[in-house]
Design an enzyme around this catalytic site. Structure first.
Site, mmCIF file in Angstrom:
data_model
loop_
_atom_site.group_PDB
_atom_site.id
_atom_site.type_symbol
_atom_site.label_atom_id
_atom_site.label_comp_id
_atom_site.label_asym_id
_atom_site.label_seq_id
_atom_site.Cartn_x
_atom_site.Cartn_y
_atom_site.Cartn_z
ATOM 1 N N GLY A 90 0.780 -1.247 0.000
ATOM 2 C CA GLY A 90 0.000 0.000 0.000
ATOM 3 C C GLY A 90 0.806 1.289 0.000
ATOM 4 O O GLY A 90 1.746 1.468 -0.781
ATOM 5 N N TYR A 98 -10.780 2.337 15.649
ATOM 6 C CA TYR A 98 -9.784 2.839 14.678
ATOM 7 C C TYR A 98 -9.732 4.362 14.714
ATOM 8 O O TYR A 98 -8.639 4.949 14.735
ATOM 9 C CB TYR A 98 -10.149 2.330 13.283
ATOM 10 C CG TYR A 98 -9.210 2.783 12.187
ATOM 11 C CD1 TYR A 98 -7.975 2.174 12.008
ATOM 12 C CD2 TYR A 98 -9.563 3.819 11.318
ATOM 13 C CE1 TYR A 98 -7.103 2.587 11.003
ATOM 14 C CE2 TYR A 98 -8.710 4.236 10.307
ATOM 15 C CZ TYR A 98 -7.487 3.616 10.145
ATOM 16 O OH TYR A 98 -6.626 4.024 9.145
ATOM 17 N N LYS A 114 -6.458 6.734 15.592
ATOM 18 C CA LYS A 114 -5.863 7.721 14.685
ATOM 19 C C LYS A 114 -5.930 9.140 15.274
ATOM 20 O O LYS A 114 -5.062 9.971 14.995
ATOM 21 C CB LYS A 114 -6.534 7.649 13.315
ATOM 22 C CG LYS A 114 -6.214 6.340 12.567
ATOM 23 C CD LYS A 114 -4.723 6.167 12.309
ATOM 24 C CE LYS A 114 -4.401 4.952 11.449
ATOM 25 N NZ LYS A 114 -2.958 4.800 11.226
ATOM 26 N N PRO A 135 -4.596 10.568 5.295
ATOM 27 C CA PRO A 135 -5.239 10.192 4.021
ATOM 28 C C PRO A 135 -6.734 9.916 4.217
ATOM 29 O O PRO A 135 -7.224 9.832 5.348
ATOM 30 C CB PRO A 135 -4.493 8.908 3.617
ATOM 31 C CG PRO A 135 -3.319 8.783 4.536
ATOM 32 C CD PRO A 135 -3.697 9.516 5.778
ATOM 33 N N GLY A 136 -7.413 9.756 3.067
ATOM 34 C CA GLY A 136 -8.864 9.499 3.129
ATOM 35 C C GLY A 136 -9.189 8.067 2.774
ATOM 36 O O GLY A 136 -9.061 7.162 3.597
ATOM 37 N N VAL A 196 -8.107 5.218 0.406
ATOM 38 C CA VAL A 196 -7.002 4.864 -0.485
ATOM 39 C C VAL A 196 -7.121 3.401 -0.907
ATOM 40 O O VAL A 196 -7.333 2.517 -0.066
ATOM 41 C CB VAL A 196 -5.641 5.083 0.213
ATOM 42 C CG1 VAL A 196 -4.520 5.058 -0.815
ATOM 43 C CG2 VAL A 196 -5.627 6.382 1.002
ATOM 44 N N ASP A 197 -6.955 3.172 -2.197
ATOM 45 C CA ASP A 197 -7.099 1.818 -2.749
ATOM 46 C C ASP A 197 -5.874 0.967 -2.413
ATOM 47 O O ASP A 197 -4.879 0.985 -3.130
ATOM 48 C CB ASP A 197 -7.274 1.929 -4.281
ATOM 49 C CG ASP A 197 -7.730 0.602 -4.866
ATOM 50 O OD1 ASP A 197 -7.900 -0.367 -4.103
ATOM 51 O OD2 ASP A 197 -7.915 0.550 -6.097
#
Ligand SMILES: NC(=O)c1ccc[n+]([C@@H]2O[C@H](COP(=O)([O-])OP(=O)(O)OC[C@H]3O[C@@H](n4cnc5c(N)ncnc54)[C@H](O)[C@@H]3O)[C@@H](O)[C@H]2O)c1
Length: 259
Positions: free
Chosen positions: A17, A155, A159, A185-186, A188-189
């Site tokens: 990733g 989660y 964060k 980040p938002g 993400v693939d």
């Protein structure tokens, strides 16, 4: 000459990733990248990819949730390469569960990696960075740390804690010339999101891939992201351009949240 020429960078969770994308990006900028991951075979594959492209990298097995392992890896890096210039605390895991169904063991598992792992690896990295009076620490937060979300409470809390730790470590390390910042980040693939998508689907009944696809509708820039989207910010925070920036968390998420 690259922005990170001759720098030694340690990136956790870099077998996959965003960690992998940052490792490739840092190597292209001239850094030697130490790929530290639970998945050591995956880490070695990334090293091969970097080496084949003309860059410099090495792999280390690391479970960040074990502070002794983290300390040992930092000491090995300093012994092998003489310094540690950049630490990216990227390794992280997710959990999609309602508040009522989250178990103490699940809570501990998330916090062991996302919070305790990040904190104690940072503690270990502070030793050489304080002594050399320079360094860059970059923490992987998330927009999940900016606001609460249904089915993501443990989660999100982990964060939000990453954002808080970033601020405190930045204050401790400011007198020593060490910059400590985070990225949020938002969507993400990555393999992480594939698992998240599956866990959402198990609860909501949505088909595989549907939650991820639907998420794009809430993103002002009109699409979900790919790991490469966060690399420019990761390079900036590791390089000289961020010398007067510390304690900040930067959203890299297409405009989803404004704080
Ligand atoms: N994918 C997203 O949409 C997204 C959004 C915001 C933040 N994040 C955060 O970004 C970071 C990277 O996520 P990704 O999506 O690239 O994930 P990924 O699953 O593709 O990669 C995570 C890597 O971390 C490693 N890892 C897991 N536990 C570890 C441990 N205990 N010790 C060492 N390595 C470990 C895994 O082996 C894997 O290689 C995570 O902290 C995640 O929470 C992800």
């Amino acid at each position: 000459m690259g922005t990170l020429e001759n720098k030694i960078a340690l990136i956790t969770g870099a077998a996959s990733g965003m960690g992998k994308a940052m490792a490739l990006g840092y190597a292209k900028e001239g850094a030697h990248v130490v790929i530290a991951d639970l998945n050591v075979d995956g880490a070695k594959t990334v090293v091969e990819e970097i080496t084949a492209a003309g860059g410099s990298a090495s792999a280390k097995a690391l479970n960040v949730s074990n502070p002794d392992e983290s300390k040992a890896v930092v000491e090995e890096v300093v012994k092998e390469y003489g310094t540690l210039d950049i630490l990216v605390n990227n390794a992280g895991i997710g959990l999609i569960k309602s508040v009522e169904e989250t178990t103490p063991a699940e809570w501990d598992r998330i916090f062991a990696v996302n919070v305790k792992g990040l904190f104690f690896l940072t503690q270990a990295a502070c030793v050489p960075m304080r002594a050399q009076r320079s360094g860059k620490i970059i923490n992987m937060a998330s927009i999940a740390g900016r606001r609460g979300e249904a089915l993501v409470s443990a989660y999100c809390a982990s964060k939000a804690t990453v954002i808080s730790i970033t601020q405190s470590v930045a204050m401790d390390m400011a007198p020593y010339g060490v910059n400590v910042n985070a990225m949020a980040p938002g969507i993400v693939d990555t393999p992480y999101w594939k698992e998240v998508d599956k866990q959402f689907g198990d609860i909501t009944g949505k088909a595989e891939g549907e939650t991820f696809k639907d998420a794009a509708a809430g993103i002002p820039l009109g699409r979900t992201s790919v790991p490469e989207d966060i690399v420019p910010m990761a390079i900036f925070l590791a390089g000289p351009g961020s010398n007067y920036i510390t304690a900040q968390t930067y959203n890299v998420e297409g405009g989803m949240v404004m704080s």
